[in-house]
Motif scaffolding. Structure first.
Motif, PDB file in Angstrom:
ATOM      1  N   PHE A   1      17.193  66.098   5.396  1.00 31.93           N
ATOM      2  CA  PHE A   1      18.613  66.292   5.691  1.00 31.93           C
ATOM      3  C   PHE A   1      19.345  66.892   4.488  1.00 31.93           C
ATOM      4  O   PHE A   1      20.371  67.551   4.646  1.00 31.93           O
ATOM      5  CB  PHE A   1      19.243  64.977   6.141  1.00 31.93           C
ATOM      6  N   LEU A   2      18.810  66.668   3.291  1.00 34.98           N
ATOM      7  CA  LEU A   2      19.335  67.357   2.112  1.00 34.98           C
ATOM      8  C   LEU A   2      18.945  68.829   2.174  1.00 34.98           C
ATOM      9  O   LEU A   2      19.772  69.714   1.933  1.00 34.98           O
ATOM     10  CB  LEU A   2      18.796  66.724   0.823  1.00 34.98           C
ATOM     11  N   ALA A   3      17.683  69.076   2.496  1.00 39.18           N
ATOM     12  CA  ALA A   3      17.191  70.456   2.549  1.00 39.18           C
ATOM     13  C   ALA A   3      17.921  71.283   3.599  1.00 39.18           C
ATOM     14  O   ALA A   3      18.166  72.477   3.410  1.00 39.18           O
ATOM     15  CB  ALA A   3      15.683  70.462   2.812  1.00 39.18           C
ATOM     16  N   ALA A   4      18.270  70.625   4.714  1.00 39.72           N
ATOM     17  CA  ALA A   4      18.934  71.338   5.809  1.00 39.72           C
ATOM     18  C   ALA A   4      20.460  71.254   5.735  1.00 39.72           C
ATOM     19  O   ALA A   4      21.152  71.872   6.543  1.00 39.72           O
ATOM     20  CB  ALA A   4      18.467  70.773   7.151  1.00 39.72           C
ATOM     21  N   THR A   5      20.992  70.513   4.745  1.00 38.99           N
ATOM     22  CA  THR A   5      22.435  70.263   4.620  1.00 38.99           C
ATOM     23  C   THR A   5      22.997  69.826   5.973  1.00 38.99           C
ATOM     24  O   THR A   5      23.922  70.408   6.524  1.00 38.99           O
ATOM     25  CB  THR A   5      23.192  71.505   4.089  1.00 38.99           C
ATOM     26  N   ARG A   6      22.407  68.740   6.499  1.00 38.84           N
ATOM     27  CA  ARG A   6      22.757  68.241   7.836  1.00 38.84           C
ATOM     28  C   ARG A   6      23.156  66.775   7.776  1.00 38.84           C
ATOM     29  O   ARG A   6      22.543  65.978   7.075  1.00 38.84           O
ATOM     30  CB  ARG A   6      21.565  68.383   8.789  1.00 38.84           C
ATOM     31  N   GLY A   7      24.178  66.443   8.508  1.00 39.75           N
ATOM     32  CA  GLY A   7      24.519  65.054   8.752  1.00 39.75           C
ATOM     33  C   GLY A   7      25.324  64.388   7.643  1.00 39.75           C
ATOM     34  O   GLY A   7      25.520  64.928   6.552  1.00 39.75           O
TER      35      GLY A   7
ATOM     36  N   ALA B   1      26.103  63.665  -7.053  1.00 41.11           N
ATOM     37  CA  ALA B   1      24.748  64.185  -7.272  1.00 41.11           C
ATOM     38  C   ALA B   1      24.075  64.525  -5.947  1.00 41.11           C
ATOM     39  O   ALA B   1      23.369  65.537  -5.843  1.00 41.11           O
ATOM     40  CB  ALA B   1      23.914  63.164  -8.045  1.00 41.11           C
ATOM     41  N   LEU B   2      24.285  63.710  -4.935  1.00 40.11           N
ATOM     42  CA  LEU B   2      23.696  63.989  -3.627  1.00 40.11           C
ATOM     43  C   LEU B   2      24.269  65.263  -3.012  1.00 40.11           C
ATOM     44  O   LEU B   2      23.543  66.056  -2.413  1.00 40.11           O
ATOM     45  CB  LEU B   2      23.901  62.791  -2.694  1.00 40.11           C
ATOM     46  N   ILE B   3      25.562  65.470  -3.183  1.00 43.44           N
ATOM     47  CA  ILE B   3      26.165  66.714  -2.702  1.00 43.44           C
ATOM     48  C   ILE B   3      25.551  67.901  -3.443  1.00 43.44           C
ATOM     49  O   ILE B   3      25.215  68.928  -2.842  1.00 43.44           O
ATOM     50  CB  ILE B   3      27.697  66.686  -2.893  1.00 43.44           C
ATOM     51  N   ALA B   4      25.365  67.762  -4.751  1.00 43.29           N
ATOM     52  CA  ALA B   4      24.763  68.834  -5.546  1.00 43.29           C
ATOM     53  C   ALA B   4      23.324  69.110  -5.132  1.00 43.29           C
ATOM     54  O   ALA B   4      22.819  70.219  -5.293  1.00 43.29           O
ATOM     55  CB  ALA B   4      24.818  68.481  -7.033  1.00 43.29           C
ATOM     56  N   ASN B   5      22.668  68.087  -4.563  1.00 41.30           N
ATOM     57  CA  ASN B   5      21.277  68.237  -4.124  1.00 41.30           C
ATOM     58  C   ASN B   5      21.163  68.675  -2.671  1.00 41.30           C
ATOM     59  O   ASN B   5      20.061  68.685  -2.124  1.00 41.30           O
ATOM     60  CB  ASN B   5      20.519  66.928  -4.336  1.00 41.30           C
ATOM     61  N   GLY B   6      22.279  69.015  -2.035  1.00 38.31           N
ATOM     62  CA  GLY B   6      22.203  69.591  -0.696  1.00 38.31           C
ATOM     63  C   GLY B   6      22.864  68.821   0.418  1.00 38.31           C
ATOM     64  O   GLY B   6      22.981  69.335   1.536  1.00 38.31           O
ATOM     65  N   ALA B   7      23.284  67.568   0.179  1.00 34.60           N
ATOM     66  CA  ALA B   7      23.899  66.779   1.246  1.00 34.60           C
ATOM     67  C   ALA B   7      25.195  67.429   1.715  1.00 34.60           C
ATOM     68  O   ALA B   7      25.982  67.931   0.912  1.00 34.60           O
ATOM     69  CB  ALA B   7      24.174  65.356   0.762  1.00 34.60           C
ATOM     70  N   ALA B   8      25.426  67.403   3.021  1.00 31.60           N
ATOM     71  CA  ALA B   8      26.685  67.910   3.566  1.00 31.60           C
ATOM     72  C   ALA B   8      27.805  66.900   3.337  1.00 31.60           C
ATOM     73  O   ALA B   8      28.933  67.258   2.994  1.00 31.60           O
ATOM     74  CB  ALA B   8      26.537  68.195   5.049  1.00 31.60           C
ATOM     75  N   ARG B   9      27.467  65.621   3.542  1.00 34.20           N
ATOM     76  CA  ARG B   9      28.415  64.536   3.306  1.00 34.20           C
ATOM     77  C   ARG B   9      27.622  63.272   3.055  1.00 34.20           C
ATOM     78  O   ARG B   9      26.544  63.082   3.635  1.00 34.20           O
ATOM     79  CB  ARG B   9      29.352  64.348   4.499  1.00 34.20           C
ATOM     80  N   VAL B  10      28.139  62.395   2.203  1.00 34.70           N
ATOM     81  CA  VAL B  10      27.417  61.169   1.895  1.00 34.70           C
ATOM     82  C   VAL B  10      28.395  60.042   1.604  1.00 34.70           C
ATOM     83  O   VAL B  10      29.472  60.265   1.047  1.00 34.70           O
ATOM     84  CB  VAL B  10      26.469  61.390   0.693  1.00 34.70           C
ATOM     85  N   LEU B  11      28.022  58.834   2.037  1.00 34.25           N
ATOM     86  CA  LEU B  11      28.743  57.626   1.648  1.00 34.25           C
ATOM     87  C   LEU B  11      27.781  56.740   0.875  1.00 34.25           C
ATOM     88  O   LEU B  11      26.704  56.402   1.393  1.00 34.25           O
ATOM     89  CB  LEU B  11      29.302  56.886   2.864  1.00 34.25           C
ATOM     90  N   VAL B  12      28.143  56.421  -0.358  1.00 36.11           N
ATOM     91  CA  VAL B  12      27.287  55.618  -1.236  1.00 36.11           C
ATOM     92  C   VAL B  12      27.969  54.285  -1.498  1.00 36.11           C
ATOM     93  O   VAL B  12      29.136  54.250  -1.916  1.00 36.11           O
ATOM     94  CB  VAL B  12      27.027  56.335  -2.578  1.00 36.11           C
ATOM     95  N   THR B  13      27.253  53.194  -1.273  1.00 32.86           N
ATOM     96  CA  THR B  13      27.775  51.857  -1.556  1.00 32.86           C
ATOM     97  C   THR B  13      27.076  51.268  -2.778  1.00 32.86           C
ATOM     98  O   THR B  13      25.910  51.556  -3.040  1.00 32.86           O
ATOM     99  CB  THR B  13      27.580  50.927  -0.356  1.00 32.86           C
ATOM    100  N   ASP B  14      27.793  50.436  -3.512  1.00 36.63           N
ATOM    101  CA  ASP B  14      27.240  49.763  -4.689  1.00 36.63           C
ATOM    102  C   ASP B  14      27.668  48.306  -4.675  1.00 36.63           C
ATOM    103  O   ASP B  14      28.438  47.845  -5.523  1.00 36.63           O
ATOM    104  CB  ASP B  14      27.711  50.476  -5.963  1.00 36.63           C
TER     105      ASP B  14
END
Length: 315
Positions: free
Chosen positions: A195-201, A227-240
């Motif tokens: 999904f990073l490679a395809a910039t999907r989801g 960093a995830l966006i820089a690696n190809g993610a279209a959108r991401v939610l990161v929890t800590d």
């Protein structure tokens, strides 16, 4: 703000359908209120309830008035029949499940102490063995087909094999769907690379999973999300955990002024942890389905997860 911030649909007929693809199984959870360590033998409670990432998401979506429909593999054994009935009672559609007499119903077992998750084992071998058979309704015209793809929301979990996830990331049958993807566990985080490679989801990961996907160490959710966006993610939610959560998206007309939003979760006493991430994801999907903006949707998801871990919502 509480989970009731999201107004339920007026009726099941009006509810927005969300396909939940992935693990549907029995959760067997042992909980002890005091801290535990390796080798601990403590009194506590053992429960069995419908679970699996896709199922946990579906249950929460149903509580928010949406119409979840499950795509997974469930055996025809007695455990499977009981699970199907339980899913239906919880408002989750089961008519598109793949059923096979050759595959036993999957199970998940975890031990939790007052200091969090101690250990867990996911036995999702039947789901993996079923492979792309669980996707038939999206390809044979029942829900969609490559030339007439499904256009609604899909919640997808990383309990599927990496090969199948890679196929979904570029499959024409999913080309118009709004994909929401979670890895299911840190051990399966790298299955999300397609999904990073395809910039999907939209990807939902915790800090550890973000680090595994990027092969890096992060100190906070905002750093990981960027960093995830820089690696190809279209959108991401990161929890800590109880530290922070961040929503990052590629810079486009829909992102507004804030390409990265970071908020701190409400502070609560932790009564349980299994299913918290799934609750966060489902609440976020439901909030955005109701038209909430990114800031409000993140607030709602964090409140829902906090309420869940405090033990104030149904199992």
């Amino acid at each position: 703000m509480t989970q009731d911030t999201i107004t339920p649909a007026a009726s099941s007929a009006d509810a927005l359908q969300v396909l939940c693809i992935g693990s549907v199984l029995w959760d067997i959870i042992g909980r002890c209120p005091t801290d535990m360590r390796r080798g601990s033998d403590m009194p506590g409670r053992i429960t069995r309830l419908p679970g699996g990432v896709a199922m946990n998401i579906a249950m929460t979506l149903a509580r928010f008035g949406l119409k979840p429909d499950l795509l997974s593999a469930v055996g025809t054994d007695p455990e499977g029949e009981e699970l199907i009935a339980a899913c239906a009672d919880l408002g989750c559609g089961t008519q598109h499940l793949y059923r096979s007499a050759d595959l036993p119903t999957d199970r998940y077992m975890a031990v939790e102490g007052g200091n969090g998750l101690i250990a867990a084992i996911a036995d999702a071998h039947s789901l993996e063995a079923a492979g792309d058979k669980i996707l038939r309704p999206l390809r044979d015209g029942t829900l969609g087909a490559p030339r007439a793809p499904y256009q609604g929301a899909i919640a997808l979990d990383g309990n599927l094999t990496q090969a199948l996830l890679a196929e979904i990331a570029t499959d024409p049958a999913f080309a118009q769907a709004k994909l929401h993807v979670a890895p299911a566990s840190p051990g399966k985080a790298q299955r999300l690379h397609p999904f990073l490679a395809a910039t999907r989801g939209t990807l939902y990961v915790n800090l550890e999973e973000a680090g595994l996907l990027c092969q890096a160490k992060f100190t906070n959710s905002a750093e990981a999300a960027q960093a995830l966006i820089a690696n190809g993610a279209a959108r991401v939610l990161v929890t800590d955990g109880d530290n922070s959560a961040s929503d990052a998206t590629t810079s486009d007309a829909n992102a507004g002024a804030d390409t990265v939003i970071t908020k701190r979760p409400p502070q609560v006493t932790v009564a349980r942890v299994t299913g918290a991430g799934d609750t966060f994801m489902a609440a976020h999907i439901a909030a955005e389905a109701r038209g909430e903006d990114r800031h409000t949707a993140l607030d709602i998801a964090l409140q829902a997860a906090a309420t869940y871990v405090s033990g104030d919502t149904p199992l």
